[in-house]
Motif scaffolding. Sequence first.
Motif, PDB file in Angstrom:
ATOM      1  N   VAL A 286      -2.736   9.266   9.737  1.00 47.57           N
ATOM      2  CA  VAL A 286      -2.257   9.784   8.430  1.00 47.57           C
ATOM      3  C   VAL A 286      -3.026   8.719   7.482  1.00 47.57           C
ATOM      4  CG1 VAL A 286      -0.588   9.990   6.616  1.00 47.57           C
ATOM      5  CG2 VAL A 286      -0.279  11.088   9.030  1.00 47.57           C
ATOM      6  N   MET A 287      -2.770   7.314   7.879  1.00 48.10           N
ATOM      7  CA  MET A 287      -3.411   6.508   6.934  1.00 48.10           C
ATOM      8  C   MET A 287      -4.968   6.385   6.712  1.00 48.10           C
ATOM      9  SD  MET A 287      -1.159   2.845   7.499  1.00 48.10           S
ATOM     10  CE  MET A 287      -0.145   3.529   9.045  1.00 48.10           C
ATOM     11  N   THR A 288      -5.726   6.853   7.955  1.00 41.82           N
ATOM     12  CA  THR A 288      -7.006   6.769   8.049  1.00 41.82           C
ATOM     13  C   THR A 288      -7.692   7.953   7.198  1.00 41.82           C
ATOM     14  OG1 THR A 288      -6.890   5.952  10.185  1.00 41.82           O
ATOM     15  CG2 THR A 288      -9.122   6.653   9.829  1.00 41.82           C
TER      16      THR A 288
ATOM     17  N   TYR B 171      -3.122  13.067   4.648  1.00 38.93           N
ATOM     18  CA  TYR B 171      -2.433  13.954   5.083  1.00 38.93           C
ATOM     19  C   TYR B 171      -1.894  14.962   3.849  1.00 38.93           C
ATOM     20  CZ  TYR B 171       1.306  16.496   7.770  1.00 38.93           C
ATOM     21  OH  TYR B 171       2.135  17.503   8.300  1.00 38.93           O
ATOM     22  N   GLY B 172      -2.297  16.302   4.271  1.00 37.41           N
ATOM     23  CA  GLY B 172      -1.890  17.237   2.937  1.00 37.41           C
ATOM     24  C   GLY B 172      -2.227  16.639   1.882  1.00 37.41           C
ATOM     25  N   ILE B 173      -1.460  16.394   0.701  1.00 35.18           N
ATOM     26  CA  ILE B 173      -1.902  16.207  -0.504  1.00 35.18           C
ATOM     27  C   ILE B 173      -2.061  14.393  -0.604  1.00 35.18           C
ATOM     28  CG2 ILE B 173      -1.109  18.160  -2.089  1.00 35.18           C
ATOM     29  CD1 ILE B 173       1.144  16.340  -2.749  1.00 35.18           C
TER      30      ILE B 173
ATOM     31  N   TYR C 157       6.094  -1.335  11.586  1.00 35.89           N
ATOM     32  CA  TYR C 157       6.884  -1.497  10.576  1.00 35.89           C
ATOM     33  C   TYR C 157       7.661  -0.195  10.285  1.00 35.89           C
ATOM     34  CZ  TYR C 157       9.418  -3.162   6.634  1.00 35.89           C
ATOM     35  OH  TYR C 157      10.813  -3.334   5.605  1.00 35.89           O
ATOM     36  N   ILE C 158       6.873   0.783  10.368  1.00 40.19           N
ATOM     37  CA  ILE C 158       7.368   1.981   9.903  1.00 40.19           C
ATOM     38  C   ILE C 158       8.598   2.365  11.242  1.00 40.19           C
ATOM     39  CG2 ILE C 158       7.119   4.576  10.019  1.00 40.19           C
ATOM     40  CD1 ILE C 158       4.449   4.154   8.392  1.00 40.19           C
ATOM     41  N   ARG C 159       7.989   2.329  12.339  1.00 38.09           N
ATOM     42  CA  ARG C 159       8.953   2.286  13.840  1.00 38.09           C
ATOM     43  C   ARG C 159      10.376   1.638  13.333  1.00 38.09           C
ATOM     44  NH1 ARG C 159       7.866   7.003  15.237  1.00 38.09           N
ATOM     45  NH2 ARG C 159       6.540   7.123  16.957  1.00 38.09           N
TER      46      ARG C 159
ATOM     47  N   ALA D 220       0.831  -1.218   0.053  1.00 35.96           N
ATOM     48  CA  ALA D 220       0.183   0.177  -0.071  1.00 35.96           C
ATOM     49  C   ALA D 220       0.718   1.214   0.020  1.00 35.96           C
ATOM     50  CB  ALA D 220      -0.939   0.075   1.130  1.00 35.96           C
ATOM     51  N   CYS D 221       2.174   1.280   0.353  1.00 32.07           N
ATOM     52  CA  CYS D 221       2.916   2.555   0.718  1.00 32.07           C
ATOM     53  C   CYS D 221       3.975   2.515  -0.285  1.00 32.07           C
ATOM     54  CB  CYS D 221       3.211   2.559   2.016  1.00 32.07           C
ATOM     55  SG  CYS D 221       1.827   2.150   3.179  1.00 32.07           S
ATOM     56  N   SER D 222       4.817   1.580  -0.307  1.00 34.53           N
ATOM     57  CA  SER D 222       6.286   1.694  -0.682  1.00 34.53           C
ATOM     58  C   SER D 222       6.337   2.218  -2.189  1.00 34.53           C
ATOM     59  CB  SER D 222       6.931   0.330  -0.535  1.00 34.53           C
ATOM     60  OG  SER D 222       6.470  -0.629  -1.476  1.00 34.53           O
ATOM     61  N   HIS D 223       5.261   2.152  -3.208  1.00 38.53           N
ATOM     62  CA  HIS D 223       5.455   2.678  -4.471  1.00 38.53           C
ATOM     63  C   HIS D 223       5.530   4.209  -4.237  1.00 38.53           C
ATOM     64  CE1 HIS D 223       1.339   1.847  -3.324  1.00 38.53           C
ATOM     65  NE2 HIS D 223       1.010   2.992  -4.100  1.00 38.53           N
ATOM     66  N   CYS D 224       5.159   4.769  -3.308  1.00 34.65           N
ATOM     67  CA  CYS D 224       5.425   6.182  -3.172  1.00 34.65           C
ATOM     68  C   CYS D 224       6.473   6.454  -2.367  1.00 34.65           C
ATOM     69  CB  CYS D 224       4.166   6.884  -2.634  1.00 34.65           C
ATOM     70  SG  CYS D 224       2.989   6.900  -3.953  1.00 34.65           S
ATOM     71  N   HIS D 225       6.313   5.747  -0.915  1.00 31.91           N
ATOM     72  CA  HIS D 225       7.235   6.148   0.149  1.00 31.91           C
ATOM     73  C   HIS D 225       8.687   5.391  -0.171  1.00 31.91           C
ATOM     74  CE1 HIS D 225       4.827   8.872   2.318  1.00 31.91           C
ATOM     75  NE2 HIS D 225       3.704   8.217   2.040  1.00 31.91           N
TER      76      HIS D 225
HETATM   77  C1  HEC Z   1       0.066   7.965  -4.095  1.00 31.35           C
HETATM   78  C2  HEC Z   1       1.272   7.920  -3.204  1.00 31.35           C
HETATM   79  C3  HEC Z   1       1.245   7.822  -1.690  1.00 31.35           C
HETATM   80  C4  HEC Z   1       0.961   6.674  -1.158  1.00 31.35           C
HETATM   81  C5  HEC Z   1       0.404   5.288  -1.911  1.00 31.35           C
HETATM   82  C6  HEC Z   1       1.143   6.723   0.255  1.00 31.35           C
HETATM   83  N1  HEC Z   1       1.528   8.046   0.676  1.00 31.35           N
HETATM   84 FE1  HEC Z   1       1.985   8.699   2.437  1.00 31.35          FE
HETATM   85  N2  HEC Z   1       2.284  10.410   1.513  1.00 31.35           N
HETATM   86  C7  HEC Z   1       2.371  10.883   0.215  1.00 31.35           C
HETATM   87  C8  HEC Z   1       2.516  12.376  -0.093  1.00 31.35           C
HETATM   88  C9  HEC Z   1       2.648  12.726  -1.511  1.00 31.35           C
HETATM   89  C10 HEC Z   1       3.137  12.786   1.368  1.00 31.35           C
HETATM   90  C11 HEC Z   1       3.199  13.950   1.735  1.00 31.35           C
HETATM   91  C12 HEC Z   1       2.028  14.983   1.687  1.00 31.35           C
HETATM   92  C13 HEC Z   1       2.151  16.371   2.044  1.00 31.35           C
HETATM   93  O1  HEC Z   1       3.180  16.980   2.440  1.00 31.35           O
HETATM   94  O2  HEC Z   1       1.204  17.161   1.608  1.00 31.35           O
HETATM   95  C14 HEC Z   1       2.900  11.733   2.298  1.00 31.35           C
HETATM   96  C15 HEC Z   1       2.894  11.732   3.512  1.00 31.35           C
HETATM   97  C16 HEC Z   1       2.960  10.626   4.366  1.00 31.35           C
HETATM   98  C17 HEC Z   1       3.264  10.814   5.864  1.00 31.35           C
HETATM   99  C18 HEC Z   1       3.897  12.142   6.465  1.00 31.35           C
HETATM  100  C19 HEC Z   1       2.856  12.980   7.379  1.00 31.35           C
HETATM  101  C20 HEC Z   1       3.668  13.904   8.114  1.00 31.35           C
HETATM  102  O3  HEC Z   1       3.403  14.164   9.250  1.00 31.35           O
HETATM  103  O4  HEC Z   1       4.497  14.586   7.361  1.00 31.35           O
HETATM  104  C21 HEC Z   1       3.225   9.497   6.388  1.00 31.35           C
HETATM  105  C22 HEC Z   1       3.426   9.290   7.663  1.00 31.35           C
HETATM  106  C23 HEC Z   1       2.488   8.709   5.239  1.00 31.35           C
HETATM  107  N3  HEC Z   1       2.545   9.489   4.121  1.00 31.35           N
HETATM  108  C24 HEC Z   1       2.629   7.384   5.438  1.00 31.35           C
HETATM  109  C25 HEC Z   1       1.960   6.648   4.492  1.00 31.35           C
HETATM  110  C26 HEC Z   1       1.588   5.151   4.707  1.00 31.35           C
HETATM  111  C27 HEC Z   1       1.937   4.613   6.021  1.00 31.35           C
HETATM  112  C28 HEC Z   1       1.239   4.682   3.587  1.00 31.35           C
HETATM  113  C29 HEC Z   1       0.672   3.234   3.077  1.00 31.35           C
HETATM  114  C30 HEC Z   1      -0.504   2.816   4.038  1.00 31.35           C
HETATM  115  C31 HEC Z   1       1.193   5.934   2.498  1.00 31.35           C
HETATM  116  N4  HEC Z   1       1.665   6.962   2.970  1.00 31.35           N
HETATM  117  C32 HEC Z   1       0.852   5.761   1.115  1.00 31.35           C
HETATM  118  C33 HEC Z   1       2.182   9.863  -0.873  1.00 31.35           C
HETATM  119  C34 HEC Z   1       1.775   8.706  -0.591  1.00 31.35           C
END
Ligand code: HEC
Length: 223
Positions: free
Chosen positions: A161-163, A166-168, A187-189, A116-121
Motif C-alpha cells: 500500500v505504501m509502495t 491504495y484506492g484513492i 509500528y502499524i502492527r 508520513a502517515c499520521s496527519h491522515c491516519h
Molecule cells: C493524504 C492522506 C494520506 C496519507 C498521507 C497516507 N494515507 Fe493511507 N490512506 C488514505 C486514504 C484516503 C485511504 C483509503 C483509500 C481508499 O479506501 O480508497 C488510505 C488507506 C490506507 C490503508 C488501508 C488499505 C486497505 O487495505 O484498506 C493503509 C494500510 C494505509 N493507508 C497506510 C498508510 C501508511 C502506512 C501511510 C504512511 C506511509 C499512509 N497510509 C499515508 C490516506 C492517506
Amino acid sequence: MVKWGSRQKVAKLSILVFASAVVSGCHTDMWYQAKVTPWDQDESGIFKDGASSRPIPKGAVAQGWDKLDDAHSTGFENGKLTNKFPAKLTLDGEVVDTNTDMVKVMKRGKERFHIACSHCHGELGDGNGMITQRGFVLKRKPANYHTDRLRQMPVGHFFDVMTHGYGIMLSQASRVEPDDRWAIVAYIRALQSSQHIKEFSPEDKKLMEEAAKKAAPTEEAHH
Ligand code: HEC
C-alpha cells in the motif's frame, strides 16, 4: 537625447544578428559527432566484442535502491502477499537485525509514521488524523487500521500500500524509503495490537505499573 544615425543603426543591427547566432548555437558538429548510442554496434574498434553497451564493472556499487523481485522489495512472494518480516533492514544507514533489535525498528517506524502517515491516519491509526479532523474532504476517509480485515492482512499488504498506493491513497514511495516502509509496518502492527487488547495478564499489568512509575518523572520534566 542621442539621435541614431544610419551608421549606428547598422552597428546595432549587426550586434543583434551576431548575438542571436551565438544564442541559437549554429554549430551542429557536436550533435553529429562520431558516437555509439546504447545497443548500437560499436565500430570504433575500442571494444573487441563490438558491443556499445558494456557490462557493469566488477565491484560496482549500486546507487540508490536495486529493486529485486523478492518479498523484501515487493511485499509479495510467489505472487502472494508475504507474511514474513525481513530479517535485516537498513535504517538511517545502519543495518538492523529485526530478530534481535525490534526496539530500534519500532522507534524508526514510529518516527516515520508520524512524519508520513499520521496527519491522515491519526496517531493511533484510526483514520482520524489532524487534517481529517480539520476538514480534509476525500471520497473516502483514510483507513482505520483497527478492523478485522486489516488486522488479518499479511505484512506485505502494508508495504505494498505504501509502495503503490491504495484506492484513492497515493503512493508514498517518494517520501518513505523501502526499509523505512517495513519499519512503519512493524509500528502499524504494534498500533493494531495496542488497540485490540481484550484483557491484560497479571504480568502485563505489573509491567505497565512499573513502566508508569518510570515514566512519571520524565513526564514531569517535560512540563
Ligand atoms: C493524504 C492522506 C494520506 C496519507 C498521507 C497516507 N494515507 Fe493511507 N490512506 C488514505 C486514504 C484516503 C485511504 C483509503 C483509500 C481508499 O479506501 O480508497 C488510505 C488507506 C490506507 C490503508 C488501508 C488499505 C486497505 O487495505 O484498506 C493503509 C494500510 C494505509 N493507508 C497506510 C498508510 C501508511 C502506512 C501511510 C504512511 C506511509 C499512509 N497510509 C499515508 C490516506 C492517506
